[in-house]
Design an enzyme around this catalytic site. Structure first.
Site, short mmCIF file in Angstrom:
data_model
loop_
_atom_site.label_atom_id
_atom_site.label_comp_id
_atom_site.label_asym_id
_atom_site.label_seq_id
_atom_site.Cartn_x
_atom_site.Cartn_y
_atom_site.Cartn_z
N LYS A 1 39.50 -14.03 6.96
CA LYS A 1 38.18 -14.43 8.03
C LYS A 1 37.31 -13.19 7.89
CE LYS A 1 36.71 -17.76 10.40
NZ LYS A 1 36.93 -19.39 10.08
N ASP B 1 31.19 -20.52 9.55
CA ASP B 1 32.02 -20.96 10.61
C ASP B 1 30.94 -20.83 11.74
OD1 ASP B 1 35.18 -20.77 11.53
OD2 ASP B 1 34.19 -19.76 13.03
#
Ligand code: NDP
Ligand code: 2IT
Length: 446
Positions: free
Chosen positions: A126, A166
């Site tokens: 991430k 995201d």
């Protein structure tokens, strides 16, 4: 006898102070893995959990950029390359002021198991920044993205690490990031997913997370001879995941009556009007007040005046952000008879909220299974970019549906094998872990 999983959890809390979201994600996963690792000494001997909870690499960097007034701005940049046991690092980039190392690590950790659950060969990662795209001009967003990529390009690659979107990172941001990567490297490769259709993107990627969430929910309902058709549904958020959750739920005959953003929420008893929602959010980058002004049946509630979880529903889809559904909201939903809760967002339900759903036999589908359709379709995009051959909407959607069915079978089966039938938290954690653990054992102490 002391539990191996509990010992490692204690170490994580001690060695990573001030990272509550990371502790929360690890506590949930290790709570499930106890059932697997405490009875088989091979895992402890191989230091498997200690390695699993420690990112392979954490990159933190400065992102300098110049705003429209000529002022120098600095943001923090992150890429947490958590685990590459089963494939190259893969996971989104989040641009939001709340981003910090704890948030990045919790998201990277969750991504390991989510990616494994897809059945595809991708490791977990991430990244992101505390940059806030809200209120910035396109030029500012572009310069920020270029500066971000000017550092990140050296750490990523098609066979190394493939970022995506995201919160706060959609098609506009992916476009600017891709342009800069291509310019620096002088090569056109699928190093990012979520790309536009004119430059290597895949049909259905935009819809995939929301569609996958609804498909998995339908699978879980079908397993109990039930269906989404005719159900009243509440959704939180109004971004990428929320919009396509509303769309697929409505296509399957449910009625979605709420959406929210960080300023407030909308209750629309007539069913959310998707054309207006898309116009406000995707085209105008506007606020939900604009939805309420245009749709007569809608009630707008400013932030602080209740929440979408106050609305009675059969099915709830939290699709905004972490810890947005706490134990008070969970108890309210249970009291009002909720049947199914599926997490479009990553870890939107608090630990206590999750317990309430499980104790009350609500069908609870955790994010790592429920929102995996997004990253799975990213892999379908990678295949298409690599071969320069693009598939029809129907073909990609069919492949997504097959992957989601596989996810449901895996998590249901793992729950049954470990004697916790219908507990998809345990089922997802264990099913996601098994392949990663196998690979980590096979690859030696690395
Ligand atoms: P978007 O940026 O498109 O939308 C986010 C939505 O959530 C917006 O409506 C936003 O409101 C709201 N929101 C975000 N943060 C907060 C906050 N702190 N408080 C209140 N509201 C907030 O993001 P996505 O739809 O892509 O992501 C939503 C969730 O889904 C995240 O948890 C993400 O990790 C997860 N996810 C996303 C995937 C993807 O492919 N995009 C895949 C799998 C999971 P506002 O605009 O006012 O900020
Ligand atoms: O949380 C997630 O799974 C995502 N944001 C999507 C990741 C991806 O690589 O498509």
């Amino acid at each position: 006898m002391s539990s191996y999983a509990e010992k490692v959890l204690k170490q994580v809390k001690r060695d990573n102070p001030g990272q509550p979201e990371f502790h929360q994600a690890v506590a949930e996963v290790l709570g499930s893995l106890k059932l697997v690792v405490d009875s088989d000494k091979r895992y402890e001997k191989a230091g498997l959990l200690e390695r699993l909870v420690e990112p392979e690499r954490v990159l933190m960097f400065r992102i300098p950029w110049v705003d429209d007034k000529g002022r120098v701005r600095i943001n923090k940049g992150y890429r947490v390359q958590f685990n590459s046991a089963i494939g190259p690092y893969k996971g989104g980039l989040r641009f939001h002021p709340s981003v910090n190392l704890s948030v990045m690590k919790f998201l990277g950790f969750e991504q390991i198991f989510k990616n494994s659950l897809t059945g595809l060969a991708i490791g977990g990662a991430k990244g992101g920044s505390n940059f806030d795209p809200k209120g910035k001009s396109d030029g500012e967003v572009m310069r920020f993205c270029q500066s971000f990529m000017t550092e990140m390009f050296r750490h990523i690659g098609v066979d190394t690490d493939i970022p995506a979107g995201d919160i706060g990172v959609g098609s506009r941001e992916i476009g600017y990031l891709m342009g800069q990567y291509k310019r620096i490297r002088n090569e056109y490769v699928g190093v990012l997913t979520g790309k536009g259709l004119s430059y290597g993107g895949s049909l259905v990627r935009k819809e995939a997370t929301g569609y996958g969430l609804v498909y998995l929910s339908e699978e879980a309902l079908n397993a109990r001879s039930d269906t989404l058709a005719g159900k009243t549904v509440t959704v939180s958020g109004s971004g990428n995941v929320a919009i396509y959750t509303c769309e697929k739920a409505a296509q399957l005959g449910a009625k979605v009556v709420t959406v929210s953003d960080s300023d407030g929420w909308v209750y629309d008893p007539a069913g959310i009007n998707l054309d207006v929602l898309k116009q406000v959010k995707e085209e105008e980058r506007g606020r939900l007040t604009a939805y309420a002004e245009r749709v007569k049946s809608a009630e707008y509630h400013a932030r602080g005046n209740g929440s979408v979880w106050d609305v009675t529903c059969d099915v709830a889809f939290p699709c905004a952000t972490q810890n947005e559904l706490d134990e008070v909201a969970a108890a309210k939903l249970v009291k009002d008879g909720v049947i199914l809760v599926a997490e479009g967002a990553n870890m939107p339900t608090t630990a206590k909220g999750t317990d309430i759903f499980l104790e009350n036999s609500v069908i609870f589908l955790p994010g790592k299974a429920a929102n995996a359709g997004g990253v799975a379709t990213s892999v379908l995009e990678m295949s298409q970019t690599d071969t320069r051959l693009f598939w029809s909407f129907e073909k990609v959607e069919r492949k997504l549906q097959t992957i989601v069915k596989h996810i449901f079978t895996s998590i249901d089966d793992a729950a049954n094998r470990y004697g916790v039938r219908g507990n998809y938290v345990v089922g997802s954690n264990i099913a996601g872990f098994e392949k990663v653990a196998d690979a980590m054992m096979a690859e030696g102490i690395v």
